[in-house]
Design a protein around this motif. Structure first.
Motif, PDB file in Angstrom:
ATOM      1  N   ARG A 154      41.538  -0.699   2.736  1.00  0.00           N
ATOM      2  CA  ARG A 154      42.731  -1.404   2.262  1.00  0.00           C
ATOM      3  C   ARG A 154      42.406  -2.168   0.985  1.00  0.00           C
ATOM      4  NH1 ARG A 154      47.104  -3.778   6.251  1.00  0.00           N
ATOM      5  NH2 ARG A 154      47.989  -3.808   4.159  1.00  0.00           N
ATOM      6  N   LEU A 155      43.004  -1.690  -0.104  1.00  0.00           N
ATOM      7  CA  LEU A 155      42.916  -2.373  -1.394  1.00  0.00           C
ATOM      8  C   LEU A 155      44.311  -2.655  -1.929  1.00  0.00           C
ATOM      9  CD1 LEU A 155      40.100  -0.186  -3.053  1.00  0.00           C
ATOM     10  CD2 LEU A 155      39.842  -2.381  -1.883  1.00  0.00           C
ATOM     11  N   ASP A 156      45.306  -2.582  -1.075  1.00  0.00           N
ATOM     12  CA  ASP A 156      46.699  -2.727  -1.494  1.00  0.00           C
ATOM     13  C   ASP A 156      47.022  -4.171  -1.890  1.00  0.00           C
ATOM     14  OD1 ASP A 156      46.185  -2.620   1.448  1.00  0.00           O
ATOM     15  OD2 ASP A 156      48.206  -3.457   1.598  1.00  0.00           O
ATOM     16  N   ARG A 157      48.076  -4.280  -2.703  1.00  0.00           N
ATOM     17  CA  ARG A 157      48.588  -5.587  -3.156  1.00  0.00           C
ATOM     18  C   ARG A 157      47.542  -6.360  -3.962  1.00  0.00           C
ATOM     19  NH1 ARG A 157      54.262  -6.433  -1.657  1.00  0.00           N
ATOM     20  NH2 ARG A 157      54.609  -4.958   0.035  1.00  0.00           N
ATOM     21  N   ASN A 158      46.966  -5.675  -4.941  1.00  0.00           N
ATOM     22  CA  ASN A 158      46.085  -6.314  -5.902  1.00  0.00           C
ATOM     23  C   ASN A 158      46.591  -5.984  -7.304  1.00  0.00           C
ATOM     24  OD1 ASN A 158      43.586  -7.718  -4.658  1.00  0.00           O
ATOM     25  ND2 ASN A 158      43.782  -5.867  -3.417  1.00  0.00           N
ATOM     26  N   LYS A 159      45.712  -6.010  -8.287  1.00  0.00           N
ATOM     27  CA  LYS A 159      46.088  -5.678  -9.671  1.00  0.00           C
ATOM     28  C   LYS A 159      45.128  -4.627 -10.216  1.00  0.00           C
ATOM     29  CE  LYS A 159      47.835 -10.389 -10.348  1.00  0.00           C
ATOM     30  NZ  LYS A 159      47.671 -11.683 -11.056  1.00  0.00           N
ATOM     31  N   LEU A 160      44.802  -3.665  -9.382  1.00  0.00           N
ATOM     32  CA  LEU A 160      43.828  -2.647  -9.743  1.00  0.00           C
ATOM     33  C   LEU A 160      44.436  -1.631 -10.702  1.00  0.00           C
ATOM     34  CD1 LEU A 160      42.269  -2.118  -6.201  1.00  0.00           C
ATOM     35  CD2 LEU A 160      41.384  -3.528  -8.071  1.00  0.00           C
ATOM     36  N   THR A 161      43.621  -1.120 -11.593  1.00  0.00           N
ATOM     37  CA  THR A 161      44.077  -0.165 -12.605  1.00  0.00           C
ATOM     38  C   THR A 161      43.178   1.073 -12.577  1.00  0.00           C
ATOM     39  OG1 THR A 161      42.708  -1.293 -14.259  1.00  0.00           O
ATOM     40  CG2 THR A 161      45.025  -1.957 -14.110  1.00  0.00           C
ATOM     41  N   GLY A 162      43.567   2.052 -13.394  1.00  0.00           N
ATOM     42  CA  GLY A 162      42.770   3.270 -13.499  1.00  0.00           C
ATOM     43  C   GLY A 162      43.106   4.264 -12.407  1.00  0.00           C
ATOM     44  N   PRO A 163      42.356   5.350 -12.320  1.00  0.00           N
ATOM     45  CA  PRO A 163      42.675   6.417 -11.367  1.00  0.00           C
ATOM     46  C   PRO A 163      42.066   6.187  -9.988  1.00  0.00           C
ATOM     47  CG  PRO A 163      40.816   7.068 -12.721  1.00  0.00           C
ATOM     48  CD  PRO A 163      41.239   5.699 -13.215  1.00  0.00           C
ATOM     49  N   ILE A 164      42.522   6.972  -9.043  1.00  0.00           N
ATOM     50  CA  ILE A 164      41.849   7.062  -7.745  1.00  0.00           C
ATOM     51  C   ILE A 164      40.579   7.869  -7.970  1.00  0.00           C
ATOM     52  CG2 ILE A 164      42.013   7.956  -5.390  1.00  0.00           C
ATOM     53  CD1 ILE A 164      45.063   7.682  -5.645  1.00  0.00           C
ATOM     54  N   PRO A 165      39.415   7.369  -7.579  1.00  0.00           N
ATOM     55  CA  PRO A 165      38.164   8.080  -7.869  1.00  0.00           C
ATOM     56  C   PRO A 165      38.131   9.485  -7.273  1.00  0.00           C
ATOM     57  CG  PRO A 165      37.712   5.839  -7.146  1.00  0.00           C
ATOM     58  CD  PRO A 165      39.174   6.081  -6.896  1.00  0.00           C
ATOM     59  N   ASP A 166      37.638  10.436  -8.059  1.00  0.00           N
ATOM     60  CA  ASP A 166      37.486  11.801  -7.572  1.00  0.00           C
ATOM     61  C   ASP A 166      36.524  11.853  -6.387  1.00  0.00           C
ATOM     62  OD1 ASP A 166      37.939  14.775  -8.107  1.00  0.00           O
ATOM     63  OD2 ASP A 166      35.749  14.655  -8.174  1.00  0.00           O
ATOM     64  N   SER A 167      35.597  10.906  -6.340  1.00  0.00           N
ATOM     65  CA  SER A 167      34.614  10.871  -5.251  1.00  0.00           C
ATOM     66  C   SER A 167      35.247  10.636  -3.888  1.00  0.00           C
ATOM     67  CB  SER A 167      33.577   9.779  -5.515  1.00  0.00           C
ATOM     68  OG  SER A 167      34.186   8.494  -5.478  1.00  0.00           O
ATOM     69  N   PHE A 168      36.488  10.168  -3.859  1.00  0.00           N
ATOM     70  CA  PHE A 168      37.136   9.898  -2.579  1.00  0.00           C
ATOM     71  C   PHE A 168      37.358  11.180  -1.782  1.00  0.00           C
ATOM     72  CE2 PHE A 168      39.220   5.424  -2.805  1.00  0.00           C
ATOM     73  CZ  PHE A 168      38.002   4.896  -3.180  1.00  0.00           C
ATOM     74  N   GLY A 169      37.160  12.302  -2.421  1.00  0.00           N
ATOM     75  CA  GLY A 169      37.230  13.562  -1.686  1.00  0.00           C
ATOM     76  C   GLY A 169      35.974  13.858  -0.896  1.00  0.00           C
ATOM     77  N   SER A 170      34.939  13.017  -1.033  1.00  0.00           N
ATOM     78  CA  SER A 170      33.664  13.268  -0.359  1.00  0.00           C
ATOM     79  C   SER A 170      33.383  12.292   0.778  1.00  0.00           C
ATOM     80  CB  SER A 170      32.516  13.222  -1.379  1.00  0.00           C
ATOM     81  OG  SER A 170      32.432  11.952  -2.003  1.00  0.00           O
ATOM     82  N   PHE A 171      34.376  11.500   1.181  1.00  0.00           N
ATOM     83  CA  PHE A 171      34.195  10.655   2.358  1.00  0.00           C
ATOM     84  C   PHE A 171      33.816  11.523   3.558  1.00  0.00           C
ATOM     85  CE2 PHE A 171      36.864   7.297   0.303  1.00  0.00           C
ATOM     86  CZ  PHE A 171      36.065   6.207   0.585  1.00  0.00           C
ATOM     87  N   ASN A 172      32.867  11.064   4.362  1.00  0.00           N
ATOM     88  CA  ASN A 172      32.498  11.784   5.585  1.00  0.00           C
ATOM     89  C   ASN A 172      33.538  11.625   6.678  1.00  0.00           C
ATOM     90  OD1 ASN A 172      30.085  12.707   4.538  1.00  0.00           O
ATOM     91  ND2 ASN A 172      28.897  10.980   5.306  1.00  0.00           N
ATOM     92  N   SER A 173      34.278  10.510   6.625  1.00  0.00           N
ATOM     93  CA  SER A 173      35.081  10.094   7.775  1.00  0.00           C
ATOM     94  C   SER A 173      36.590  10.154   7.556  1.00  0.00           C
ATOM     95  CB  SER A 173      34.698   8.655   8.153  1.00  0.00           C
ATOM     96  OG  SER A 173      34.705   7.831   6.998  1.00  0.00           O
ATOM     97  N   SER A 174      37.050  10.652   6.394  1.00  0.00           N
ATOM     98  CA  SER A 174      38.488  10.729   6.095  1.00  0.00           C
ATOM     99  C   SER A 174      39.220   9.431   6.429  1.00  0.00           C
ATOM    100  CB  SER A 174      39.146  11.892   6.850  1.00  0.00           C
ATOM    101  OG  SER A 174      38.740  13.133   6.327  1.00  0.00           O
ATOM    102  N   PRO A 175      38.850   8.321   5.792  1.00  0.00           N
ATOM    103  CA  PRO A 175      39.504   7.048   6.129  1.00  0.00           C
ATOM    104  C   PRO A 175      40.956   7.011   5.675  1.00  0.00           C
ATOM    105  CG  PRO A 175      38.164   6.795   4.167  1.00  0.00           C
ATOM    106  CD  PRO A 175      37.877   8.169   4.696  1.00  0.00           C
ATOM    107  N   SER A 176      41.759   6.248   6.386  1.00  0.00           N
ATOM    108  CA  SER A 176      43.103   5.953   5.913  1.00  0.00           C
ATOM    109  C   SER A 176      42.999   5.171   4.606  1.00  0.00           C
ATOM    110  CB  SER A 176      43.887   5.151   6.950  1.00  0.00           C
ATOM    111  OG  SER A 176      44.150   5.938   8.093  1.00  0.00           O
TER     112      SER A 176
END
Length: 330
Positions: free
Chosen positions: A173-195
């Motif tokens: 959970r990183l929602d409701r912040n002021k984050l910018t930029g893209p969703i990291p491509d590395s998020f496709g390599s999570f072992n556990s498929s987190p929400s």
């Protein structure tokens, strides 16, 4: 015999205070230092050095080892009104499995590197605070983390790709912040498929194709500036239950998407999605929330499934959608 029983009773009375002491002495010392570093806030008034720290407010100990394993500091009324930062002394509570700092509006500053020393953490929540600065790379060192919640803060900058190195993560959970930029491509390599809860930021760019490798229970990307396709979030073989992409700049042909039959909630409103709603949506038997309004879709709404259970507001303001619950196609 009576004298012997008397001596036993006296001995039990003398040693019972020692037996009652549960808190690990080092942990107790470190908690008191932590309290002092916070300027002795009233919410921690129960942290009395003359009492067992396992019975202090916000503290939980392991019943076997007596080590402090949980620290949960929550909003507790007007006495929470003091300014503080997370002190480096938090690192001394080395057995912590749960750290929760929630609804503390005067908690500010950056996340301290000392948190990286809490390698036993499985649950880390720092939410509804005024913590600022970047999401730090050092969080990737917490290999036991299952739940990471940094929502409702003032975090800025990009999402570090290193978070994908957390092998046991179930929810991010990183929602409701002021984050910018893209969703990291590395998020496709999570072992556990987190929400993934990344909504209400200023994220931009396209959703990485690598997310096709993931099968999270929930995906919330709403209220960002994401664009392009979202096919990789769906698939007939996935078990995802909730997807919210609303209020972005997404533009793709929805007729080519295969939706998982496990979907319970799908919200795509306020994008630029086009094409005809696929017939496969009739096979989504447990759909309870559905909204594709304010897009550019066209054609007849599939008839015979659950889509007719939703009212006009779930479909209106599209290019030329028709059929129940909208007016008949001409």
């Amino acid at each position: 015999m009576a004298a012997k029983m008397f001596r036993i009773c006296v001995l039990l009375i003398l040693i019972s205070p020692a037996l009652a002491v549960l808190c690990n002495p080092a942990d107790k010392k470190n908690l008191l230092q932590f309290k002092q570093d916070l300027n002795n806030p009233y919410m921690l008034v129960s942290w009395n050095p003359d009492t067992d720290c396992c019975y202090w407010n916000a503290v939980k100990c392991d019943q076997k080892t007596h080590r402090v394993i949980s620290l949960t500091i929550l909003y507790s009324g007007p006495f929470t009104n003091f300014s503080f930062q997370i002190p480096p002394s938090i690192a001394n509570l080395s057995s912590l499995r749960t750290l929760i700092l929630h609804k503390l509006p005067n908690l500010a500053g950056h996340l301290p590197p000392a948190i990286a020393n809490l390698t036993s953490l499985s649950y880390l929540t720092i939410s509804w605070t005024n913590v600022s600065g970047p999401v730090p790379d050092f969080l990737s060192q917490l290999k036991n983390l299952q739940f990471l919640d940094l929502s409702f803060n003032n975090l800025t900058g990009s999402i570090p790709s290193s978070l994908s190195q957390l092998p046991n993560l179930i929810s991010l959970r990183l929602d409701r912040n002021k984050l910018t930029g893209p969703i990291p491509d590395s998020f496709g390599s999570f072992n556990s498929s987190p929400s993934l809860f990344l909504s209400h930021n200023q994220l931009s760019g396209t959703i990485p194709a690598s997310l096709a490798n993931q099968d999270p229970m929930r995906i919330e990307l709403q209220m960002n500036k994401l664009e392009g396709d979202a096919y990789m979030l769906f698939g007939a073989n996935k078990t995802t239950q909730m997807v919210d992409l609303s209020r972005n700049l997404m533009a793709f042909d929805i007729s080519k998407v295969e939706f998982p039959t496990s979907l319970i909630s799908l919200d795509l409103n306020h994008n630029m999605i086009y094409g005809k709603l696929p017939e496969g949506l009739k096979a989504v038997d447990f759909l309870q929330m559905f909204n594709v309004s304010y897009n550019r879709m066209c054609g007849e709404i599939p008839q015979g499934g659950r889509l007719q259970r939703f009212d006009v507001s779930s479909f209106f303001h599209n290019k030329c959608l028709c059929g129940s619950p909208l007016p008949d196609c001409k």
